[in-house]
Write a protein that holds these residues in place. Sequence first.
Motif, short mmCIF file in Angstrom:
data_model
loop_
_atom_site.label_atom_id
_atom_site.label_comp_id
_atom_site.label_asym_id
_atom_site.label_seq_id
_atom_site.Cartn_x
_atom_site.Cartn_y
_atom_site.Cartn_z
N ILE A 233 0.84 -1.21 0.00
CA ILE A 233 0.00 0.00 0.00
C ILE A 233 0.87 1.25 0.00
N GLU A 234 1.92 1.22 0.80
CA GLU A 234 2.82 2.39 0.90
C GLU A 234 3.49 2.66 -0.46
N ALA A 235 3.97 1.57 -1.10
CA ALA A 235 4.67 1.74 -2.39
C ALA A 235 3.73 2.33 -3.44
N VAL A 236 2.51 1.77 -3.52
CA VAL A 236 1.58 2.20 -4.58
C VAL A 236 1.05 3.61 -4.29
N GLU A 237 0.67 3.86 -3.04
CA GLU A 237 0.10 5.18 -2.74
C GLU A 237 1.13 6.28 -2.93
N SER A 238 2.38 6.03 -2.50
CA SER A 238 3.33 7.13 -2.64
C SER A 238 3.62 7.40 -4.12
N ALA A 239 3.61 6.35 -4.97
CA ALA A 239 3.84 6.59 -6.41
C ALA A 239 2.68 7.37 -7.02
N LEU A 240 1.44 7.05 -6.59
CA LEU A 240 0.29 7.70 -7.22
C LEU A 240 0.03 9.11 -6.70
N ARG A 241 0.56 9.38 -5.48
CA ARG A 241 0.27 10.70 -4.91
C ARG A 241 1.40 11.70 -5.10
N SER A 242 2.59 11.20 -5.48
CA SER A 242 3.75 12.10 -5.49
C SER A 242 3.71 13.11 -6.63
N GLN A 243 2.96 12.81 -7.69
CA GLN A 243 2.91 13.77 -8.80
C GLN A 243 1.56 13.64 -9.49
N PRO A 244 1.12 14.74 -10.13
CA PRO A 244 -0.20 14.69 -10.78
C PRO A 244 -0.22 13.68 -11.92
N ILE A 245 -1.32 12.97 -12.07
CA ILE A 245 -1.50 12.05 -13.20
C ILE A 245 -2.69 12.60 -13.99
N ARG A 246 -2.55 12.61 -15.30
CA ARG A 246 -3.58 13.17 -16.18
C ARG A 246 -4.97 12.60 -15.86
N ALA A 247 -5.93 13.50 -15.67
CA ALA A 247 -7.35 13.14 -15.44
C ALA A 247 -7.59 12.36 -14.15
N VAL A 248 -6.64 12.36 -13.22
CA VAL A 248 -6.86 11.74 -11.91
C VAL A 248 -6.97 12.89 -10.90
N ALA A 249 -8.11 12.93 -10.16
CA ALA A 249 -8.32 14.05 -9.24
C ALA A 249 -7.30 14.01 -8.10
N ALA A 250 -6.85 15.20 -7.68
CA ALA A 250 -5.93 15.27 -6.55
C ALA A 250 -6.72 15.17 -5.24
N ASP A 251 -7.99 15.51 -5.32
CA ASP A 251 -8.82 15.47 -4.12
C ASP A 251 -10.17 14.87 -4.48
N PRO A 252 -10.57 13.74 -3.90
CA PRO A 252 -9.84 12.90 -2.96
C PRO A 252 -8.62 12.23 -3.62
N GLN A 253 -7.61 11.98 -2.79
CA GLN A 253 -6.37 11.39 -3.32
C GLN A 253 -6.62 9.93 -3.72
N PRO A 254 -5.81 9.41 -4.66
CA PRO A 254 -5.91 7.98 -4.96
C PRO A 254 -5.54 7.17 -3.71
N ALA A 255 -6.22 6.06 -3.51
CA ALA A 255 -5.95 5.26 -2.32
C ALA A 255 -5.81 3.79 -2.71
N CYS A 256 -4.93 3.08 -2.01
CA CYS A 256 -4.74 1.65 -2.30
C CYS A 256 -5.35 0.84 -1.15
#
Length: 497
Positions: A233-256
């Motif tokens: 969970i830590e590995a996936v969440e930190s990769a998905l939250r560390s930088q913006p991804i096209r068309a993925v909302a920053a809020d709420p954050q992606p969660a694993c």
Amino acid sequence: MTTTILAGGVLLLAVLVGWSTRKHGDRTVAFVTALFVVAIAAQALLGYWFPPATTTGRYVRWICILVQGLAIIRLLGVALFRVVLPAARVVNPRIVEDVVVATGSVVWAGIWLKENGFNVTGLLATSAVVTAVIGLSLQDTLGNILGGVAIQFDRSIRVGDWLQLDDVVGRVVEIRWRHTSLETRDWETLVVPNSVLVRNRFRVIGLRQGQPVQQRRTVEFPVDFRYSPTQVIEAVESALRSQPIRAVAADPQPACLLLAFEDSFARYGVRYWLTNLNGEDAIDSEVRTHIYFALRRAGIPLSIPAQAVFLTQDTAERRASKAQREITERVAALRSIELFTPLQPEELERLAPRLVPTPFRAGEVIARQGERADCLFLLISGNAHVIVESHGSASKVAELGAGSFFGEMGLMTGEPRSATVAAASDVACLRLDKRAFEEILQDRPAIAEEIAQVLAQRKTELDMVVESLDSTARAERLSTTRQDILRRVRQFFAESD
Ligand code: CMP
């Protein structure tokens, strides 16, 4: 004379409206103008053969003027609803235009007939039975029309909304008298009778009162039981939250989330909020790619089906030769780094197994300017950009290729990163952490001095370019920089003792 001025005005209006709506691909204006011109011409020509004083002549004139009026009302409707209101940014569904134009036409026909001596009220009363018969036979059509009007008035659906009806999803492009059209992601148009929409339950996707339009998506992936959920969970969440991804909302954050334990693996899911409802597959794929790379970096493999049978004879010799091949390659990579020239061959061999394979996908940030870090990266394949941000603007200062290294100041002094390094293509790196290097330093502390010399030399060379130092100033700067770096290296490695 009046007719000529009126005809000229209408034709001018038709040209203006036709020009403003030319991109709509709609023939209404052309059709209405043609109708108007035909009615005017018919009035003039037939008036010649049937003078208005005769009964036929009177009827011809009535009909022509009635048609002209209807054409003008239609044209005014197009001008108002497709030119004026859109220019004023007032969004109008087509049905409003249809209702207004139809009402205007009926009123005009009523007035015109009454003006010419028809008893409209009597006509309506005597035709009640006919109306009832027609009403019954048009029940479905009327249901659709009233459904369309109801949908408009309660604003439960608007043009642009994404709807799910049974298993079909589409964006509302038009709400008409009889039907509502949806365009699906498969490039199809679904025509739904309005009465169906009113009678049945449907979902408006991504819509929530007072919130931006975004849809929650779940992307699942399997991981072997042997890896701790915290780590995954830590590995996936930190990769998905560390930088913006096209068309993925920053809020709420992606969660694993750990969704379930299956027969031979744990099933995880990434929940994210999609902001471009048209791009679900592409963005799911983007998120999956990030998950793949994050897991690879953390050394966590995706699970293999339990039924897989591996038939490799895993002998001790095979393992030893494989490990030796890897060590040889890594030693060669370490030897090519100027920073490690002070190290003896056996020291390089001790360091080699401690290198951690760390892949990144194109676009990912490997080191971020200003962040504290204590590891160095060797670039084995792919390219990376070095970007320096200052006074709010970012500029690329170097492009690194296979065989380069970066992050040496972080490794040796723990200083914040002096630049951002981002993967320009998918890259394979080997990461060297402070802890691994510490063991070598403890055994031979003199290495610190030699490495400080290499670092000082690099830094002074840079300063020479930036500050145009002469050779005396350079020697002085080299000596002070060396002392300074050596002190910082010793202090940094003493901190962890
Ligand atoms: P560090 O400061 O630890 O983290 C960012 C890294 O980017 C830095 O170490 C260097 O390895 C690298 N770097 C910074 N500036 C340049 C440059 N001008 N050319 C090449 N690499 C650089």
